[in-house]
Design an enzyme around this catalytic site. Sequence first.
Site, PDB file in Angstrom:
ATOM      1  N   GLY A   3     -11.158 -13.415 -39.627  1.00 19.90           N
ATOM      2  CA  GLY A   3     -11.410 -13.991 -40.949  1.00 19.90           C
ATOM      3  C   GLY A   3     -10.674 -13.210 -42.033  1.00 19.90           C
ATOM      4  O   GLY A   3     -10.017 -13.799 -42.904  1.00 19.90           O
ATOM      5  N   TYR A 122     -18.466 -17.684 -21.692  1.00 22.96           N
ATOM      6  CA  TYR A 122     -17.716 -17.689 -22.962  1.00 22.96           C
ATOM      7  C   TYR A 122     -16.629 -18.767 -22.898  1.00 22.96           C
ATOM      8  O   TYR A 122     -16.449 -19.551 -23.839  1.00 22.96           O
ATOM      9  CB  TYR A 122     -17.093 -16.305 -23.177  1.00 22.96           C
ATOM     10  CG  TYR A 122     -16.189 -16.207 -24.377  1.00 22.96           C
ATOM     11  CD1 TYR A 122     -16.643 -16.511 -25.654  1.00 22.96           C
ATOM     12  CD2 TYR A 122     -14.864 -15.784 -24.231  1.00 22.96           C
ATOM     13  CE1 TYR A 122     -15.807 -16.409 -26.751  1.00 22.96           C
ATOM     14  CE2 TYR A 122     -14.025 -15.673 -25.323  1.00 22.96           C
ATOM     15  CZ  TYR A 122     -14.499 -15.996 -26.582  1.00 22.96           C
ATOM     16  OH  TYR A 122     -13.659 -15.897 -27.661  1.00 22.96           O
ATOM     17  N   ASN A 151      -5.068 -11.685 -26.017  1.00 22.39           N
ATOM     18  CA  ASN A 151      -5.922 -10.570 -26.453  1.00 22.39           C
ATOM     19  C   ASN A 151      -5.477 -10.100 -27.836  1.00 22.39           C
ATOM     20  O   ASN A 151      -4.340  -9.698 -28.021  1.00 22.39           O
ATOM     21  CB  ASN A 151      -5.817  -9.394 -25.472  1.00 22.39           C
ATOM     22  CG  ASN A 151      -6.512  -9.701 -24.165  1.00 22.39           C
ATOM     23  OD1 ASN A 151      -6.233 -10.724 -23.554  1.00 22.39           O
ATOM     24  ND2 ASN A 151      -7.412  -8.845 -23.754  1.00 22.39           N
ATOM     25  N   LEU A 152      -6.421 -10.135 -28.774  1.00 20.84           N
ATOM     26  CA  LEU A 152      -6.099  -9.746 -30.148  1.00 20.84           C
ATOM     27  C   LEU A 152      -6.343  -8.268 -30.380  1.00 20.84           C
ATOM     28  O   LEU A 152      -7.221  -7.671 -29.750  1.00 20.84           O
ATOM     29  CB  LEU A 152      -6.977 -10.527 -31.120  1.00 20.84           C
ATOM     30  CG  LEU A 152      -6.735 -12.020 -31.215  1.00 20.84           C
ATOM     31  CD1 LEU A 152      -7.718 -12.641 -32.189  1.00 20.84           C
ATOM     32  CD2 LEU A 152      -5.305 -12.310 -31.631  1.00 20.84           C
ATOM     33  N   HIS A 165     -12.967  -5.274 -26.901  1.00 21.08           N
ATOM     34  CA  HIS A 165     -11.852  -5.746 -26.077  1.00 21.08           C
ATOM     35  C   HIS A 165     -11.012  -4.542 -25.668  1.00 21.08           C
ATOM     36  O   HIS A 165     -11.209  -3.436 -26.144  1.00 21.08           O
ATOM     37  CB  HIS A 165     -11.024  -6.771 -26.854  1.00 21.08           C
ATOM     38  CG  HIS A 165     -11.708  -8.096 -26.971  1.00 21.08           C
ATOM     39  ND1 HIS A 165     -11.654  -9.037 -25.974  1.00 21.08           N
ATOM     40  CD2 HIS A 165     -12.488  -8.609 -27.943  1.00 21.08           C
ATOM     41  CE1 HIS A 165     -12.365 -10.082 -26.346  1.00 21.08           C
ATOM     42  NE2 HIS A 165     -12.874  -9.860 -27.532  1.00 21.08           N
TER      43      HIS A 165
HETATM   44  P1  GDP Z   1     -10.131 -10.229 -21.000  1.00 25.46           P
HETATM   45  O1  GDP Z   1      -8.675 -10.286 -21.334  1.00 25.46           O
HETATM   46  O2  GDP Z   1     -10.850 -11.489 -21.357  1.00 25.46           O
HETATM   47  O3  GDP Z   1     -10.382  -9.833 -19.583  1.00 25.46           O
HETATM   48  O4  GDP Z   1     -10.804  -9.175 -21.981  1.00 25.46           O
HETATM   49  P2  GDP Z   1     -10.667  -7.615 -22.318  1.00 25.46           P
HETATM   50  O5  GDP Z   1      -9.985  -7.450 -23.619  1.00 25.46           O
HETATM   51  O6  GDP Z   1     -12.039  -7.064 -22.190  1.00 25.46           O
HETATM   52  O7  GDP Z   1      -9.662  -6.987 -21.213  1.00 25.46           O
HETATM   53  C1  GDP Z   1     -10.144  -6.697 -19.968  1.00 25.46           C
HETATM   54  C2  GDP Z   1      -9.091  -6.044 -19.088  1.00 25.46           C
HETATM   55  O8  GDP Z   1      -8.777  -4.731 -19.562  1.00 25.46           O
HETATM   56  C3  GDP Z   1      -9.668  -5.862 -17.688  1.00 25.46           C
HETATM   57  O9  GDP Z   1      -8.606  -5.843 -16.743  1.00 25.46           O
HETATM   58  C4  GDP Z   1     -10.317  -4.496 -17.819  1.00 25.46           C
HETATM   59  O10 GDP Z   1     -10.520  -3.883 -16.530  1.00 25.46           O
HETATM   60  C5  GDP Z   1      -9.266  -3.751 -18.639  1.00 25.46           C
HETATM   61  N1  GDP Z   1      -9.795  -2.605 -19.408  1.00 25.46           N
HETATM   62  C6  GDP Z   1      -9.422  -1.313 -19.250  1.00 25.46           C
HETATM   63  N2  GDP Z   1     -10.098  -0.488 -20.068  1.00 25.46           N
HETATM   64  C7  GDP Z   1     -10.887  -1.299 -20.833  1.00 25.46           C
HETATM   65  C8  GDP Z   1     -11.801  -1.046 -21.892  1.00 25.46           C
HETATM   66  O11 GDP Z   1     -12.041   0.066 -22.331  1.00 25.46           O
HETATM   67  N3  GDP Z   1     -12.449  -2.122 -22.440  1.00 25.46           N
HETATM   68  C9  GDP Z   1     -12.198  -3.409 -22.010  1.00 25.46           C
HETATM   69  N4  GDP Z   1     -12.841  -4.427 -22.600  1.00 25.46           N
HETATM   70  N5  GDP Z   1     -11.353  -3.676 -20.972  1.00 25.46           N
HETATM   71  C10 GDP Z   1     -10.708  -2.647 -20.413  1.00 25.46           C
END
Ligand code: GDP
Length: 302
Positions: A3, A122, A151-152, A165
């Site tokens: 936003g 989701y 991914n943002l 994320h």
């Molecule tokens: P996704 O793209 O919907 O899966 O969302 P995320 O932004 O949570 O990204 C997840 C990917 O990043 C997976 O492969 C996780 O294992 C990896 N990852 C590594 N370290 C992290 C962390 O600290 N946080 C998150 N959210 N994901 C992580």
Amino acid sequence: MLGSAVVRSLANEDAELLLTTRADLDLTDQALVKRWMDTYRPELIFHVGAKVGGIHANATMPADFLRDNLLIQSNVIEGAHCFGVQKLVFVATNCTYPHNAAQPISEEALLTGPLDDNIRFYAVSKIAGIEMCRAYRKQYGCNFISVIPPNLYGPGDNYHTQHSHVVAGILRRTHEAKVEGKSELVVWGDGTPRRELLHVDDLADAMKCIMLASVKYDLYNIGCGHDIAISELARIIAEIVGFKGKIVYDISKPNGTMRKLLDSSRIRSLGWSPKIDEKAGLRGAYEDFLHLLQASELGARL
Ligand code: GDP
């Protein structure tokens, strides 16, 4: 996060911005949303409000993600229809695509295969949003369009230790590992999944482009056009933060989908392209994190 980026992107436009925050308007409350629309009568809507979170948040709060997003979308989309909004741009997610979709993923891949189990609820909520926009187009002729970002990252991100994320999560843990003098940085999963990153200001810019243009499609992917392995992302972040230790992998945490690179040729044909270089953008994101930390706002946001 998004936003604020949309507001930044509209700074030089001749537009009256009708802004509201979560504290002032609960988008899950239908009566409140209708009253707000009736009072302010927006002509255009950037529908950016949603319950979002990383892979762990999705795994632990599936009911919240599904319920809140279905309520928010129904209220905003129905309200937009009832009060004659001229155009609405709804933000979905790359999670909506099948986990085994051919790469790069075109908009046509939607609803052609099974979803990744880690983010299914989701994803279903956001697929419902895209389909609602389509249904309102079909039945009522509404000019409602959806966008799918990857991914943002960028200013205003959520740096929660568990719910963030990947960029925000790794940024925070890397910073903490550095200041605590740890020898290891723990990264979730095995580091092999690939993710396409987009700075939030580039997404806002693309949404403005769609809002201003006369567009042909009801769905647009908005990606930067390349992806990187999580292991490479962690290495870049370690370099930016100045963490000199070892990067180790916690394979008890899920990898999620192995790859979800978007085919963004539709939005590029409108003349949009991302402006923010990945390393410069990630450096800016780290500065944003440090700024929040210094302002002692981080604790309040968790
Ligand atoms: P996704 O793209 O919907 O899966 O969302 P995320 O932004 O949570 O990204 C997840 C990917 O990043 C997976 O492969 C996780 O294992 C990896 N990852 C590594 N370290 C992290 C962390 O600290 N946080 C998150 N959210 N994901 C992580």
